[in-house]
Design a protein around this motif. Structure first.
Motif, mmCIF file in Angstrom:
data_model
loop_
_atom_site.group_PDB
_atom_site.id
_atom_site.type_symbol
_atom_site.label_atom_id
_atom_site.label_comp_id
_atom_site.label_asym_id
_atom_site.label_seq_id
_atom_site.Cartn_x
_atom_site.Cartn_y
_atom_site.Cartn_z
ATOM 1 N N ARG A 240 0.630 -1.172 -0.011
ATOM 2 C CA ARG A 240 -0.241 0.076 0.103
ATOM 3 C C ARG A 240 0.812 1.268 -0.006
ATOM 4 N N ALA A 241 1.986 1.245 0.764
ATOM 5 C CA ALA A 241 3.032 2.435 0.616
ATOM 6 C C ALA A 241 3.449 2.556 -0.650
ATOM 7 N N THR A 242 3.771 1.683 -1.463
ATOM 8 C CA THR A 242 4.484 1.645 -2.733
ATOM 9 C C THR A 242 3.208 2.264 -3.689
ATOM 10 N N LEU A 243 2.279 1.797 -3.694
ATOM 11 C CA LEU A 243 1.097 2.408 -4.501
ATOM 12 C C LEU A 243 0.807 3.689 -3.996
ATOM 13 N N GLY A 244 0.637 4.065 -2.872
ATOM 14 C CA GLY A 244 0.270 5.353 -2.654
ATOM 15 C C GLY A 244 1.105 6.383 -3.012
ATOM 16 N N ARG A 245 2.718 6.009 -3.070
ATOM 17 C CA ARG A 245 3.619 6.849 -3.587
ATOM 18 C C ARG A 245 3.509 7.032 -5.024
ATOM 19 N N THR A 246 3.301 5.740 -5.638
ATOM 20 C CA THR A 246 3.178 5.969 -7.235
ATOM 21 C C THR A 246 1.956 6.796 -7.551
ATOM 22 N N TYR A 247 0.832 6.680 -6.914
ATOM 23 C CA TYR A 247 -0.377 7.218 -7.266
ATOM 24 C C TYR A 247 -0.213 8.889 -7.093
ATOM 25 N N ALA A 248 0.333 8.970 -5.634
ATOM 26 C CA ALA A 248 0.458 10.553 -5.619
ATOM 27 C C ALA A 248 1.594 11.338 -6.715
ATOM 28 N N ARG A 249 2.336 10.384 -6.866
ATOM 29 C CA ARG A 249 3.504 11.078 -7.960
ATOM 30 C C ARG A 249 2.829 11.368 -9.228
ATOM 31 N N LEU A 250 2.191 10.399 -9.599
ATOM 32 C CA LEU A 250 1.518 10.570 -10.870
ATOM 33 C C LEU A 250 0.390 11.668 -10.983
ATOM 34 N N ALA A 251 -0.487 11.615 -9.842
ATOM 35 C CA ALA A 251 -1.245 12.519 -9.616
ATOM 36 C C ALA A 251 -0.814 14.153 -9.697
ATOM 37 N N SER A 252 -0.020 14.200 -9.097
ATOM 38 C CA SER A 252 0.848 15.561 -9.160
ATOM 39 C C SER A 252 1.381 15.795 -10.596
ATOM 40 N N GLY A 253 2.043 14.984 -11.451
ATOM 41 C CA GLY A 253 2.460 15.096 -12.715
ATOM 42 C C GLY A 253 1.154 15.493 -13.503
ATOM 43 N N LEU A 254 0.013 14.680 -13.620
ATOM 44 C CA LEU A 254 -0.844 14.969 -14.181
ATOM 45 C C LEU A 254 -1.955 16.369 -14.006
ATOM 46 N N ASP A 255 -1.755 16.720 -12.687
ATOM 47 C CA ASP A 255 -2.302 18.157 -12.231
ATOM 48 C C ASP A 255 -1.701 19.142 -13.104
ATOM 49 N N ALA A 256 -0.349 19.017 -13.380
ATOM 50 C CA ALA A 256 0.354 20.019 -14.326
ATOM 51 C C ALA A 256 -0.030 19.944 -15.755
ATOM 52 N N VAL A 257 -0.955 19.085 -16.246
ATOM 53 C CA VAL A 257 -1.012 18.935 -17.751
ATOM 54 C C VAL A 257 -2.647 19.366 -17.787
ATOM 55 N N LYS A 258 -2.526 20.587 -18.284
ATOM 56 C CA LYS A 258 -3.887 21.339 -18.660
ATOM 57 C C LYS A 258 -4.630 21.034 -20.033
ATOM 58 N N ALA A 259 -5.369 19.968 -20.068
ATOM 59 C CA ALA A 259 -6.032 19.468 -21.121
ATOM 60 C C ALA A 259 -7.306 19.172 -20.958
ATOM 61 N N ASP A 260 -8.123 18.479 -22.075
ATOM 62 C CA ASP A 260 -9.426 18.200 -21.909
ATOM 63 C C ASP A 260 -9.405 16.746 -21.879
ATOM 64 N N ALA A 261 -8.255 16.033 -22.091
ATOM 65 C CA ALA A 261 -8.005 14.500 -22.051
ATOM 66 C C ALA A 261 -6.689 14.316 -22.350
ATOM 67 N N ILE A 262 -6.215 13.316 -21.633
ATOM 68 C CA ILE A 262 -4.870 12.893 -21.620
ATOM 69 C C ILE A 262 -4.392 11.678 -22.078
ATOM 70 N N ALA A 263 -3.551 11.597 -23.247
ATOM 71 C CA ALA A 263 -2.912 10.060 -23.533
ATOM 72 C C ALA A 263 -1.465 9.861 -23.073
ATOM 73 N N LEU A 264 -1.371 8.906 -22.160
ATOM 74 C CA LEU A 264 -0.054 8.257 -21.517
ATOM 75 C C LEU A 264 0.573 7.454 -22.019
ATOM 76 N N ARG A 265 1.718 7.660 -22.363
ATOM 77 C CA ARG A 265 2.613 6.424 -22.540
ATOM 78 C C ARG A 265 3.007 5.864 -21.319
ATOM 79 N N ASP A 266 2.456 4.704 -20.674
ATOM 80 C CA ASP A 266 2.764 4.608 -19.254
ATOM 81 C C ASP A 266 3.529 3.180 -19.385
ATOM 82 N N TRP A 267 3.508 2.761 -20.391
ATOM 83 C CA TRP A 267 4.624 1.527 -20.532
ATOM 84 C C TRP A 267 5.571 1.572 -21.741
ATOM 85 N N PRO A 268 6.715 1.143 -21.806
ATOM 86 C CA PRO A 268 7.171 0.510 -20.622
ATOM 87 C C PRO A 268 7.899 1.492 -19.678
#
Length: 450
Positions: A240-268
């Motif tokens: 849970r701690a690992t997932l919480g860290r990843t969630y919070a970091r990705l949420a912070s990055g996405l907050d900075a993207v001002k768009a109507d929709a986002i296509a994200l290259r998540d892997w690899p």
């Protein structure tokens, strides 16, 4: 990065209803229809979706007054009820008032099965052929106020008009590019701009990840999202701690993207980065955000998610693969990651390395569709309706059995493949086939039904 109009983004949108008639036919009949129409759009299933003109348009002066009462600039679409037969002089007035705006139009013809009082159907034919000669897309609605089928059609047209407004001129952020060798997901930005006015704003993964920073408090709060999940590796607290860290970091990055929709290259790159373990599970939680996210850099998947959110702002559309077929039971297996756990009907579990989060999809009506761009730049839409069954699939990730309503599972998947659609569809709970059909007519594109 600017976004489009906020009224559409919040679902606060309406379709106007204009009533037109001719002095050749009784005004009393037209006024009676207007009263019944006002009662219809005031019902709970349609309430708040329509603005009704305050004046019956019978000549140019009353037409101008009726259009002014509707405030065309704030509408997503316009339904024109031929309350009686009406010549095309008023249609020219309507088109002049609309100007160059691509406002979706519907012509509403009444059903008269015996005595002809209004001659509405003939008037709709006159207006339709005139619109066709102008090259203007339109939809034909047919029926009388109070009929369930007509009310359903009005609701579907309004949903499509909202989607049309939200998609046209939208900004889609492409973070990175499409996933490795998913070249079928590549989109020509100039063709998309010409077709829908959609701007693709691309940023590098490096720049995005530089913005993915979170406080210890945010990471701790993020971990609570997996409070009810089980961990196959047995290290629940650490997981849970690992997932919480990843969630919070990705949420912070996405907050900075001002768009109507986002296509994200998540892997690899992100998925396998040590600082972002559990990316796919985090994307499932992040899919609840107001701005839809399409994984694997799928731009048209992001645009399709915008459409689904316009149909129902409370929906949680998700990208999915059609990964299996059970011909004996006439059903397909849907299977993907990045799906909101709010759509789960059963326990959530994480594998030992936190790559996969698994849960069964809840049973219920579902629509699969995809707004797609061909290699020549032409748009088209695939759509099918069905249900997610109660029986659970043995597949990991978010998975479920989908039974189509209007074709066999094999015919559906063969059509999807034969037509050359990309290997993703957007899934959204509810039945939206009619709304997709209306959207296709509004955009002037081919709709492939299965």
């Amino acid at each position: 990065m600017l976004t489009r109009n906020q009224a559409a983004a919040t679902g606060e949108s309406r379709v106007g209803i204009l009533f037109v008639a001719s002095s050749l036919f009784p005004e009393a009949a037209a006024q009676a229809l207007i009263a019944r129409t006002q009662d219809l759009v005031g019902e709970e299933r349609l309430a708040g979706r329509f603005a009704v003109a305050g004046t019956l348009a019978r000549d140019r002066a009353t037409c101008a007054a009726a259009l002014e009462s509707l405030d065309l600039g704030d509408l997503d679409g316009l339904v024109i009820q031929l309350s009686t037969f009406c010549t095309a002089d008023l249609l020219h007035e309507v088109l002049t008032a609309i100007g160059g705006r691509a406002l979706p139009l519907a012509l509403w013809a009444l059903e008269e099965s015996d005595a002809i009082i209004t001659n509405s159907l003939c008037g709709a034919q006159l207006w339709a052929s005139t619109l066709a000669r102008f090259g203007h897309c339109f939809t034909l609605l047919m029926g009388n106020p109070g009929e369930d089928a007509l009310a359903w059609d009005l609701a579907a047209f309004a949903a499509a008009a909202r989607a049309n407004t939200r998609v046209r001129g939208a900004r889609v952020a492409l973070v990175g590019s499409h996933a490795d060798w998913f070249t079928n997901l590549a989109v020509d930005p100039w063709a998309l701009k010409r077709a829908l006015g959609v701007t693709i704003e691309q940023m590098t993964l490096v720049r995005f990840l530089e913005g993915c920073k979170a406080t210890a408090e945010a990471e701790k709060a993020g971990a609570t999202r997996w409070a009810e999940a089980s961990f196959d590796g047995g290290e629940a607290e650490a997981g849970r701690a690992t997932l919480g860290r990843t969630y919070a970091r990705l949420a912070s990055g996405l907050d900075a993207v001002k768009a109507d929709a986002i296509a994200l290259r998540d892997w690899p790159e992100i998925l396998y980065a040590e600082d972002f373990r559990g990316t796919w599970a985090a994307l499932g939680e992040l899919s609840d955000r107001a701005t839809p996210i399409a994984p694997e850099g799928d731009v048209m998947g992001a645009v399709s998610a915008l459409v689904a959110r316009a149909f129902d702002p409370a929906s949680l559309p998700f990208l999915t693969d059609i990964s299996g077929i059970d011909r004996a039971h006439n059903r397909l297996v849907l299977w993907h990651y990045g799906v909101s756990p709010r759509l789960a009907d059963g326990p959530r579990s994480l594998d030992p390395v936190l790559k996969q989060e698994t849960f069964p999809l809840r049973a219920g009506p579902m629509t699969l569709f995809r707004l797609s761009m061909r290699a020549d730049g032409a748009l088209r839409i695939f759509v099918t309706e069905g249900v997610i069954e109660d029986q659970r699939s043995g597949a990991n990730r978010a998975a479920g059995y989908f039974r189509p309503s209007n074709s066999t599972a094999e015919a559906l998947v063969r059509q999807f493949i034969d037509e050359g659609y990309e290997h993703h569809v957007t899934a959204v709970y509810g039945h939206w086939r009619d709304a997709v059909s209306h959207l296709g007519r509004q955009l002037g594109v081919k709709v492939d039904h299965a």
